[in-house]
Design a protein around this motif. Structure first.
Motif, PDB file in Angstrom:
ATOM      1  N   LEU A 180       0.884  -1.011  -0.620  1.00  0.00           N
ATOM      2  CA  LEU A 180       0.045   0.088   0.073  1.00  0.00           C
ATOM      3  C   LEU A 180       1.301   1.482  -0.252  1.00  0.00           C
ATOM      4  N   GLN A 219       3.635   1.400  -0.649  1.00  0.00           N
ATOM      5  CA  GLN A 219       4.271   1.741  -2.546  1.00  0.00           C
ATOM      6  C   GLN A 219       2.904   1.849  -3.525  1.00  0.00           C
ATOM      7  N   ALA A 220       2.385   2.056  -3.524  1.00  0.00           N
ATOM      8  CA  ALA A 220       0.755   2.354  -4.386  1.00  0.00           C
ATOM      9  C   ALA A 220       1.447   4.023  -4.326  1.00  0.00           C
ATOM     10  N   ARG A 231       3.514   5.722  -3.128  1.00  0.00           N
ATOM     11  CA  ARG A 231       4.072   6.931  -4.045  1.00  0.00           C
ATOM     12  C   ARG A 231       3.423   7.273  -5.418  1.00  0.00           C
ATOM     13  N   ASP A 232       2.923   6.556  -6.207  1.00  0.00           N
ATOM     14  CA  ASP A 232       2.669   7.431  -7.321  1.00  0.00           C
ATOM     15  C   ASP A 232       1.073   8.213  -7.370  1.00  0.00           C
ATOM     16  N   PHE A 233       0.619   8.759  -6.064  1.00  0.00           N
ATOM     17  CA  PHE A 233      -0.129   9.292  -5.632  1.00  0.00           C
ATOM     18  C   PHE A 233      -0.676  10.516  -6.427  1.00  0.00           C
ATOM     19  N   PRO A 234      -1.752  11.181  -7.070  1.00  0.00           N
ATOM     20  CA  PRO A 234      -1.419  12.807  -7.305  1.00  0.00           C
ATOM     21  C   PRO A 234      -1.062  13.146  -6.073  1.00  0.00           C
ATOM     22  N   PRO A 288      -6.054  12.157 -12.250  1.00  0.00           N
ATOM     23  CA  PRO A 288      -7.152  12.005 -12.870  1.00  0.00           C
ATOM     24  C   PRO A 288      -8.382  11.520 -13.034  1.00  0.00           C
ATOM     25  N   ALA A 289      -8.978  11.621 -11.689  1.00  0.00           N
ATOM     26  CA  ALA A 289      -9.649  11.476 -11.480  1.00  0.00           C
ATOM     27  C   ALA A 289     -10.748  12.549 -11.517  1.00  0.00           C
ATOM     28  N   THR A 319       0.952   2.535  -9.129  1.00  0.00           N
ATOM     29  CA  THR A 319       0.274   1.938  -7.839  1.00  0.00           C
ATOM     30  C   THR A 319      -1.129   1.240  -8.613  1.00  0.00           C
ATOM     31  N   VAL A 343       0.087  -2.108  -8.222  1.00  0.00           N
ATOM     32  CA  VAL A 343      -0.347  -2.457  -6.224  1.00  0.00           C
ATOM     33  C   VAL A 343      -1.890  -2.617  -7.660  1.00  0.00           C
TER      34      VAL A 343
END
Lengths: 251, 505
Positions: free
Chosen positions: A16, A18-19, A21-24, A32-33, B209, B212
């Motif tokens: 989680l 790791q994920a 890291r690339d969030f806006p 994007p959302a 992301t 994952v």
């Protein structure tokens, strides 16, 4: 086993992170959302396409109305499942105790009076929440829960039998099913008129106003359907859990 | 009216579920006929949809008239149409079979039972035909909730097993939902085809992301399909559930989850991402090999007939997960073929186990003694199912395994080929042991049945409503086997859009 659990938790946590890291960025208007044709379409076009000012309701009950129909079905399923698992049919123990012990005690004056005052207000507020789903925060799920809570309060303050007088077991199921029929009925009616399932615009044939108004009114209609189901199932779950499925004496 | 066929696949069982819950309160006897009629209609709708897909290509049905990605759509291609037909036919056969069981095992509650049964079927059908990643989750929820309840309505052990399943299933579903959430964060869309397009055009394939999200979705679905080592909930659930519940869930729930895995890998992420960029095939194929062997060996250790069959399901799940990750067109053809043939052969042997249980009241395999004399027709049905699980031509199981083995050879995954053959051998041992007990059993089943001992005229077959589904399933297995070419051409039509590897890498 415990160590295995800890390892799983650590791996999941690592994933989680790791994920992330690339969030806006938080609240980023260009993420994007929030900055793509989908959200922009909802934000700018909802009022033109459906005349509903609360766009959350429009997404919920119209654009993604099919999802919401099945969310209602999930609640209906939960109710049926709890009846299926918990409900005990069989010879009533009432025959052994002709007078339920709870009724011999006089209800407490303070609780009695408070409930008398509160329950109508709660129910009125529930109706308000249901009816105002497309102007303000609210809608069928929230309103239904509040309405169901009024019956649960009655059952808590007096006893289950008193509440059952208002909503007997069969009527609860009927109400829940009617709710689903109201929702699915909008869809089936659109099918009958020759459009796709849940295409409310064709319902202008039976509703006042033009095609966009029909969407607006249908959304209120399906919200009412949701409210029926949620109210009934809330009370059904409470009464089954509280009475161990015997439907005689609650807590 | 045919362009509305996709919605009718789902609408009939769904609306009838609500009607059954209502009408069943007063007229319990109406529940069964209503269920049959609705599932029959659903079978017709799904067959008509399949015919349309074969003729005109994929169907996109816009719900609410909103065009995707703003609204939800059904996206029905060859894969979903085939699985939808399988689901509705299996459901219909199970429903016919359920007539005597439901009243006996869940007295007073048959209307709720049938209502939940139909909701389960509509949930599964919804998963199969939807083209929206979040809608899939909603239908997953409907299917999961109903299956917990359908299992828990059995005896005490079933309730405990259902509780375990509830915990595991909820974790699996949450993983899936979290994965879809991550996809939405990066792409801003929930429509499967739209996600795929954005992933490709925006070049998101090296985003952690997305990685994952892929892991979460895959693992979530693996939990739900009982992929070894995440399988521990399954054996007790299906072994102790009411007969009809395990008959419907054993063939369908795991298979539909495999459908979800295929759909996610091929349509949403794309084989390019799953097989080329990540390059994990070998690890997953090895996991599948372990699953196949573990399932088969677990089955060998069981004395309880239904529990033995549940371990076979775990092995079969291994076949299909491995088959997909062979990343070879023939292998994936085999996986999709196996979804269909495994649904029917699992149904066949579970129906048989249900008949044995209803007739003898015993769960262990020695209850089969003397069955060939007492129930010749039932045994014929069983033999076809068993031969299909072993993989003897011309049954469906032979052909799907053939494609899987071919795929393994093409992609050079010999460990998978060996595991598959060992597992087939173990199946042969298992079923010939059963056949031996049934044929040569020492004592002629005294104490089980008072009709025994006279002559063949006094055979004591199962009732018509139990026998008919068993024999139809056996017939379907042979028909699929005979018409395997037509089936494979539909599957290959579907696969041709993905540019999969067809030869040795």
């Amino acid at each position: 086993m415990k160590i295995l659990g800890i390892i799983t938790v650590i791996i999941t946590g690592f994933l989680l992170l790791q994920a992330e890291r690339d969030f806006p960025d938080w609240g980023d208007a260009a993420s994007p959302a929030s900055d793509n044709r989908l959200s922009q379409h909802y934000i700018t076009e909802t009022i033109n396409e459906t005349r509903v000012s609360n766009m959350v309701t429009a997404v919920l009950a119209d654009y993604r109305g099919y999802d919401t129909m099945f969310e209602t079905v999930v609640i209906f399923t939960a109710g049926i499942a709890i009846i299926g698992i918990l409900r005990v049919y069989g010879p009533s123990t009432k025959l052994e105790h002709p007078e339920p012990t709870l009724d011999t005690e006089k209800p407490d004056l303070i609780i009695e009076t408070t409930c008398r005052l509160l329950i109508p207000i709660i129910q009125l507020f529930a109706l308000y929440v249901i009816a105002h789903g497309h102007y303000s925060p609210g809608g069928g799920f929230q309103g239904g829960v509040i309405f169901g809570a009024a019956f649960i309060l009655l059952a808590l303050a007096r006893d289950l039998q008193t509440a059952q007088k208002w909503v007997p077991e069969n009527r609860v199921l009927n109400l829940a099913a009617i709710g689903i029929f109201i929702y699915a009925g909008h869809g089936v009616l659109s099918l009958i008129f020759g459009e796709n399932f849940l295409d409310y615009s064709i319902l202008t044939k039976v509703l006042p106003g033009d095609a966009i108004d029909a969407r607006y009114h249908s959304m209120l209609g399906v919200e009412i359907g949701v409210a029926f189901t949620v109210t009934a199932i809330m009370f059904s779950i409470y009464s089954n859990l509280a009475s161990n499925g015997k439907m005689e004496e609650g807590i | 009216m045919t362009e509305q066929a996709p919605i009718f696949i789902l609408l009939f069982p769904f609306l009838t579920a609500v009607i059954v819950a209502l009408v069943g309160l007063r007229h319990k006897s109406l529940s069964w006929p209503l269920t049959l009629v609705s599932l029959g209609a659903s079978v017709c709708a799904s067959l008509s949809t399949l015919a349309q897909v074969v003729e005109h290509g994929p169907i996109r049905y816009k719900l609410g008239g909103w065009s995707p990605p703003f609204g939800i759509e059904f996206h029905i291609d060859g894969l979903s149409a085939l699985v939808a037909v399988t689901v509705s036919v299996v459901a219909l056969l199970t429903a016919i079979y359920s007539k005597d069981n439901v009243d006996a095992e869940t007295p007073d509650k048959s209307s709720q039972y049938y209502s939940l049964f139909l909701l389960l079927v509509s949930g599964l059908l919804g998963i199969v035909i939807t083209g929206d990643a979040f809608n899939l989750y909603v239908m997953l929820e409907v299917a999961a909730l109903t299956s917990y309840a359908l299992i828990a309505m059995g005896n005490k052990r079933a309730s405990l097993a259902a509780f375990k399943y509830l915990i595991m299933g909820t974790i699996g579903a949450s993983f899936y939902l979290l994965g879809v959430g991550y996809l939405y964060i990066k792409t801003g869309s929930l429509n499967m085809l739209d996600i795929r397009e954005i992933l490709e055009t925006a070049g998101l394939f090296n985003s952690p992301t997305i990685l994952v999200a892929f892991i979460l979705i895959t693992v979530g679905v693996w939990i739900k399909m009982a992929f070894f080592p995440l399988h521990s909930w399954l054996p007790n659930c299906y072994a102790f559930a009411p007969t009809t519940s395990s008959n419907i869930m054993a063939p369908l729930v795991t298979k539909v989850m495999i459908y979800v895995m295929v759909r996610m890998v091929l349509t949403v992420f794309g084989p390019n991402y799953a097989f080329e960029i990540l390059d994990w095939e070998n690890i997953v194929v090895w996991l599948a090999v372990i699953a196949i062997l573990a399932g088969s060996i677990g089955a060998l250790a069981q004395k309880d007939l239904r529990k033995m069959l549940t371990f076979l399901i775990i092995a079969e799940v291994g076949y299909m997960v491995g088959g997909l990750w062979l990343a070879d067109e023939t292998g994936i053809t085999g996986t999709i073929f196996h979804i269909i043939s495994d649904a029917f052969m699992t149904l066949c042997v579970f129906l048989f186990a249900g008949i044995v249980f209803a007739k003898t009241g015993a769960r262990d395999i020695y209850a089969l003694e003397g069955m060939f004399k007492k129930m010749p027709l039932t045994m014929v049905g069983f033999l076809v199912g068993a031969f299909s699980l072993i993989g003897i031509p011309p049954t469906a199981g032979f052909f799907s395994k053939w494609y899987l083995v071919q795929g393994g050879i093409n992609s050079g995954n010999w460990e998978y080929v060996v595991a598959l053959l060992i597992s087939s051998l173990i199946n042969a041992v298992l079923f010939f042991r059963l056949i031996e007990i049934a044929y040569f059993g020492k004592k002629p089943a005294e104490g089980h049945d008072h009709h025994h001992g006279d002559d063949h005229a006094k055979v004591s077959e199962a009732s018509f409503t139990m026998l008919l589904p068993l024999l139809s399933t056996a017939a379907i297995l042979i028909v699929i086997g005979l018409y395997n070419k037509e089936l494979v051409s539909v599957i290959q039509d579907f696969l041709s859009q993905f540019n999969l590897a067809t030869s040795i890498r």
